[in-house]
Design a protein around this motif. Structure first.
Motif, short mmCIF file in Angstrom:
data_model
loop_
_atom_site.label_atom_id
_atom_site.label_comp_id
_atom_site.label_asym_id
_atom_site.label_seq_id
_atom_site.Cartn_x
_atom_site.Cartn_y
_atom_site.Cartn_z
N TYR A 143 0.73 -1.17 -0.08
CA TYR A 143 0.05 -0.24 -0.22
C TYR A 143 1.28 1.38 0.16
O TYR A 143 0.71 2.01 -0.83
CB TYR A 143 -0.75 0.44 0.87
CG TYR A 143 -1.38 0.98 1.92
CD1 TYR A 143 -3.02 2.18 1.05
CD2 TYR A 143 -0.93 2.30 2.79
CE1 TYR A 143 -3.19 3.22 0.97
CE2 TYR A 143 -1.47 3.37 3.23
CZ TYR A 143 -2.75 3.70 2.72
OH TYR A 143 -2.95 5.08 2.91
N LEU A 144 2.12 1.31 1.15
CA LEU A 144 2.75 2.91 1.26
C LEU A 144 3.40 2.77 -0.33
O LEU A 144 3.60 3.97 -0.26
CB LEU A 144 3.81 2.44 1.94
CG LEU A 144 2.81 2.38 3.71
CD1 LEU A 144 4.01 2.40 4.70
CD2 LEU A 144 2.25 3.60 3.69
N ASN A 145 3.58 1.67 -0.91
CA ASN A 145 4.12 1.60 -2.43
C ASN A 145 3.98 2.23 -2.92
O ASN A 145 3.79 3.05 -4.06
CB ASN A 145 5.03 0.71 -2.75
CG ASN A 145 6.95 0.22 -1.51
OD1 ASN A 145 6.86 0.56 -1.18
ND2 ASN A 145 6.86 -1.77 -1.27
N ASP A 146 2.48 1.49 -3.14
CA ASP A 146 1.88 1.71 -4.33
C ASP A 146 0.80 2.81 -4.54
O ASP A 146 0.12 3.44 -5.05
CB ASP A 146 0.47 0.80 -4.60
CG ASP A 146 1.36 -0.38 -5.46
OD1 ASP A 146 2.34 -0.27 -5.59
OD2 ASP A 146 0.25 -1.67 -5.32
N PHE A 147 0.77 3.49 -2.89
CA PHE A 147 -0.33 4.51 -2.81
C PHE A 147 0.64 5.66 -1.76
O PHE A 147 -0.19 6.22 -1.01
CB PHE A 147 -1.75 4.19 -2.16
CG PHE A 147 -2.22 2.95 -2.97
CD1 PHE A 147 -3.41 3.71 -4.09
CD2 PHE A 147 -2.35 1.93 -3.00
CE1 PHE A 147 -3.91 2.42 -5.38
CE2 PHE A 147 -2.94 1.21 -3.30
CZ PHE A 147 -3.36 1.04 -4.87
N PRO A 148 1.65 6.01 -2.45
CA PRO A 148 2.51 7.33 -1.96
C PRO A 148 1.52 8.06 -1.85
O PRO A 148 0.68 9.27 -2.75
CB PRO A 148 3.30 8.00 -2.52
CG PRO A 148 3.94 7.43 -3.58
CD PRO A 148 3.10 5.91 -3.37
#
Length: 254
Positions: A143-148
């Protein structure tokens, strides 16, 4: 409530049945006249915390509107409702469905976060297998990688640390178990894993203490004393430093 003596048993039974039915009215699905109304009512019920009833409406909406513009959002809302009603497995299924079938949806970021929540909710205490903690950690990291920049990023970073701390706890407990079984070599593997792979967690001092005790078990007293001195210096005033001091003094007086 006490009924008059002249009431018949039948009349009393009818009265009690009516009261019971009235009390159950809150769980009855509202009348719906269109699919648009179904979705709108489901949203309202979610806002009111009526997650089970909202789930029923959303499940029907999704089944009846496979090609509609709002079906992806309805799937997310269904997963959210199930998550809040503690239907963890069902919630995960809906979030995975959204991410798989509607990867470009505006709800994808929230679904990825919700999937991580549903995985962590199924995790077990540190003494048990941590499969779902690993799954939750992977989802939050993805999630953190895909939706900064998504509004839940800060909360996700906190959850990542929670998962990593729980996994480090599990590793330390496993290492301590091997020490109790007088098996220092496998114990060392787990303590070293915490010290290297989970160095940002609060269980590093316990792992360092575990490594010192592995040295003791293997008869490597000079190495153990050196490790214990480092623990004392690194964590002054903390219980772990006091433990290290006691063990060091015990070794030095042998």
């Amino acid at each position: 409530m006490t009924a008059p003596r002249h009431w018949s048993v039948r009349r009393l039974a009818i009265l009690l049945l009516g009261l019971a039915l009235a009390g159950c009215g809150a769980g009855v699905l509202p009348a719906i006249h269109s699919e648009e109304e179904r979705l709108a009512v489901a949203r309202r019920l979610l806002g009111e915390g009526q997650y089970v009833t909202a789930s029923e409406l959303l499940r029907t909406y999704v089944a009846n509107n496979a090609g509609s513009a709002d079906v992806d959002q309805a799937i997310y809302l269904l997963g959210y409702a199930q998550l809040r009603s503690k239907e963890w497995t069902s919630a995960a299924t809906e979030f995975e469905r959204l991410l798989r079938d509607y990867p470009e949806s505006d709800s994808s970021a929230a679904a990825r976060y919700g999937l991580a929540e549903s995985q962590l909710a199924q995790s077990r205490p540190p003494d048990f297998d941590q499969e779902f903690t690993h799954r939750a950690l992977a989802e939050w990291q993805r999630y953190l990688n895909d939706f900064p920049g998504h509004w839940q990023n800060a909360a996700a970073r906190e959850q990542v640390m929670l998962c990593r701390t729980r996994l480090a706890d599990k590793l330390v407990r496993t290492g301590e178990l091997y020490l109790k079984l007088k098996l220092p070599k496998p114990a060392r593997v787990y303590f070293e894993m915490v010290a290297t792979d989970y160095a940002d967690t609060s269980f590093v001092p316990e792992a360092e203490m575990g490594l010192a005790m592995c040295d003791v078990r293997e008869g490597k007293h000079p190495q153990a004393i050196a490790r214990l001195e480092t623990i004392e210096a690194r964590y002054p005033g903390q219980p772990i430093a006091e433990r290290a001091s006691r063990e060091r003094k015990r070794l030095e007086h042998r």
